[in-house]
Design a protein around this motif. Structure first.
Motif, short mmCIF file in Angstrom:
data_model
loop_
_atom_site.label_atom_id
_atom_site.label_comp_id
_atom_site.label_asym_id
_atom_site.label_seq_id
_atom_site.Cartn_x
_atom_site.Cartn_y
_atom_site.Cartn_z
N LEU A 43 49.83 34.15 35.40
CA LEU A 43 48.62 34.86 35.81
C LEU A 43 48.39 36.12 34.99
O LEU A 43 47.28 36.68 34.99
CB LEU A 43 48.69 35.23 37.29
CG LEU A 43 48.74 34.08 38.30
CD1 LEU A 43 48.92 34.62 39.70
CD2 LEU A 43 47.48 33.23 38.21
N GLN A 44 49.43 36.59 34.31
CA GLN A 44 49.33 37.88 33.62
C GLN A 44 48.32 37.87 32.48
O GLN A 44 47.78 38.92 32.12
CB GLN A 44 50.70 38.29 33.09
CG GLN A 44 51.65 38.72 34.19
CD GLN A 44 52.98 39.20 33.64
OE1 GLN A 44 53.74 38.44 33.06
NE2 GLN A 44 53.24 40.47 33.82
N ALA A 45 48.04 36.71 31.92
CA ALA A 45 47.06 36.64 30.83
C ALA A 45 45.65 36.87 31.34
O ALA A 45 44.75 37.24 30.57
CB ALA A 45 47.15 35.28 30.14
N ARG A 46 45.44 36.71 32.65
CA ARG A 46 44.09 36.79 33.20
C ARG A 46 43.92 37.91 34.23
O ARG A 46 42.79 38.21 34.62
CB ARG A 46 43.72 35.45 33.85
CG ARG A 46 43.88 34.25 32.93
CD ARG A 46 43.48 32.96 33.62
NE ARG A 46 42.06 32.96 33.96
CZ ARG A 46 41.48 31.99 34.69
NH1 ARG A 46 42.21 30.98 35.14
NH2 ARG A 46 40.20 32.05 34.96
N ALA A 47 45.01 38.49 34.68
CA ALA A 47 44.94 39.51 35.72
C ALA A 47 46.07 40.51 35.55
O ALA A 47 47.12 40.20 34.99
CB ALA A 47 45.00 38.86 37.11
N GLU A 48 45.83 41.70 36.05
CA GLU A 48 46.89 42.71 36.11
C GLU A 48 47.67 42.51 37.40
O GLU A 48 47.08 42.50 38.50
CB GLU A 48 46.28 44.11 36.07
CG GLU A 48 47.32 45.23 36.24
CD GLU A 48 46.70 46.60 36.39
OE1 GLU A 48 47.39 47.50 36.90
OE2 GLU A 48 45.51 46.76 36.02
N LEU A 49 48.98 42.36 37.29
CA LEU A 49 49.82 42.17 38.47
C LEU A 49 50.52 43.49 38.80
O LEU A 49 51.19 44.08 37.94
CB LEU A 49 50.86 41.07 38.23
CG LEU A 49 50.32 39.67 37.95
CD1 LEU A 49 51.47 38.67 37.80
CD2 LEU A 49 49.37 39.22 39.04
#
Length: 343
Positions: A43-49
């Motif tokens: 998910l890190q490629a599309r959102a800040e975790l």
């Protein structure tokens, strides 16, 4: 022009002291003080975790569109709510959402999803195991074995017995299917009475439980905790059970009046109770339930089988991908009712 990535905040429990991080955890996520879910790296490629514990949730939730409650029993969300102005969606890594819900959230436009589907079969298996363990008297066999005693005796047949499953959601339905497969006659208890239900056949109204509970060998509470189910199995219902009945609670402890339960067990009106959930958890050491031969206690673990945490993380990741793609979320909770409606 660049568009800012959406923010996903992950509320994590504190890790056990000395616990090692997951072997495949990226270096930037090395947070030894937290128990992090695995498998969210995609998910890190599309959102800040943002990973946080309850103490840091207020700061971590600011500007976040998504909150993943990996620490699913934490009450921290209500306190942090005034800082959650950008929040659109909360996912709870549990089947029950009662620990999360509060008036401001229920009255908001924030979507809530849960972990329906992860625990259904494991909990159904737990219920079936409890029924067989009681019918075949495994506890007495264990006691005789420890004393090297050869004691022949007869046990009960499961086939042809009857079960009332209180709660007609996903867990109750999976339990009904499994019990019917071994020849147990199943009836459901839910908000609305009906006939010809595909899993239960007959569903009686749970609000009239004392009038229906007396005909069953096994009584299984699989209801979510709501205002209507708090104290649902009370003194009147427990006084009406068939002699020899077995109560199995895998729903919520608060659904059963524990004072009335103790009295029913002590008088023998209820033959046995298998309890996985309690009004106070952990169950206090001075609870008289611990010492009762007619009670089997487990530590809120009926659905926790090997791999359950990985399955929970994968379920959230898949739903997050749907959210990022603008698709409809799975397992949407009706926040007014406190559970995922059956369609």
């Amino acid at each position: 022009m660049t568009t800012a990535r959406p923010i996903i905040t992950v509320l994590c429990p504190r890790a056990d002291p000395g616990a090692a991080p997951a072997a495949d955890q990226p270096a930037e996520l090395h947070r030894p003080e937290l128990h992090l879910p695995e498998g969210l790296e995609s998910l890190q490629a599309r959102a800040e975790l943002r990973y946080t514990d309850a103490d840091g949730l207020g700061a971590a939730i600011e500007g976040a569109q998504v909150l993943f409650l990996w620490d699913f029993f934490s009450p921290a969300v209500q306190q942090a709510w005034p800082r959650a102005g950008a929040l659109e969606w909360i996912h709870v890594a549990a089947a029950g959402v009662d620990a999360l819900m509060f008036d401001e959230l229920s009255g908001s436009e924030v979507a809530v999803t849960n972990a329906q589907g992860i625990f259904d079969r494991p909990i159904a298996e737990y219920v079936l195991a409890a029924i067989f363990a009681h019918a075949k008297d495994f506890a007495a066999s264990q006691r005789h074995q420890q004393q090297a005693q050869w004691v022949h005796r007869e046990t009960q047949r499961v086939q042809g017995t009857s079960a009332l499953i209180i709660g007609t959601g996903a867990i109750g339905r999976e339990t009904a299917r499994l019990l019917r497969a071994v020849g147990i006659n199943v009836t459901g208890a839910g908000r609305t009475a009906r006939e010809e239900d595909p899993d239960f056949g007959t569903v009686v109204q749970s609000a009239q439980l004392p009038q229906h509970i007396d005909g069953f060998d096994h009584i299984i509470n699989a209801a979510p905790l709501t205002a209507q189910t708090t104290g649902l199995i009370g003194a009147e219902s427990l006084a009406a059970v068939r002699p020899g009945a077995h109560l199995i609670n895998i729903g919520r402890g608060e659904s059963v009046d524990e004072t009335a339960l103790l009295e029913a067990l002590q008088t023998g009106n209820l033959a046995r109770a298998t309890l996985d959930v309690f009004a106070q958890e952990p169950l206090p050491e001075d609870s008289p339930l611990w010492a009762m031969d007619s009670v089997t206690i487990s530590a809120h673990m009926s659905g926790d089988v090997h791999g359950w945490r990985a399955a929970l993380a994968e379920q959230f990741r898949d739903n997050a991908e749907r959210w990022l793609d603008g698709q409809e979320l799975k397992n949407l909770v009706d926040t007014a009712k406190g559970y995922v409606p059956r369609h």
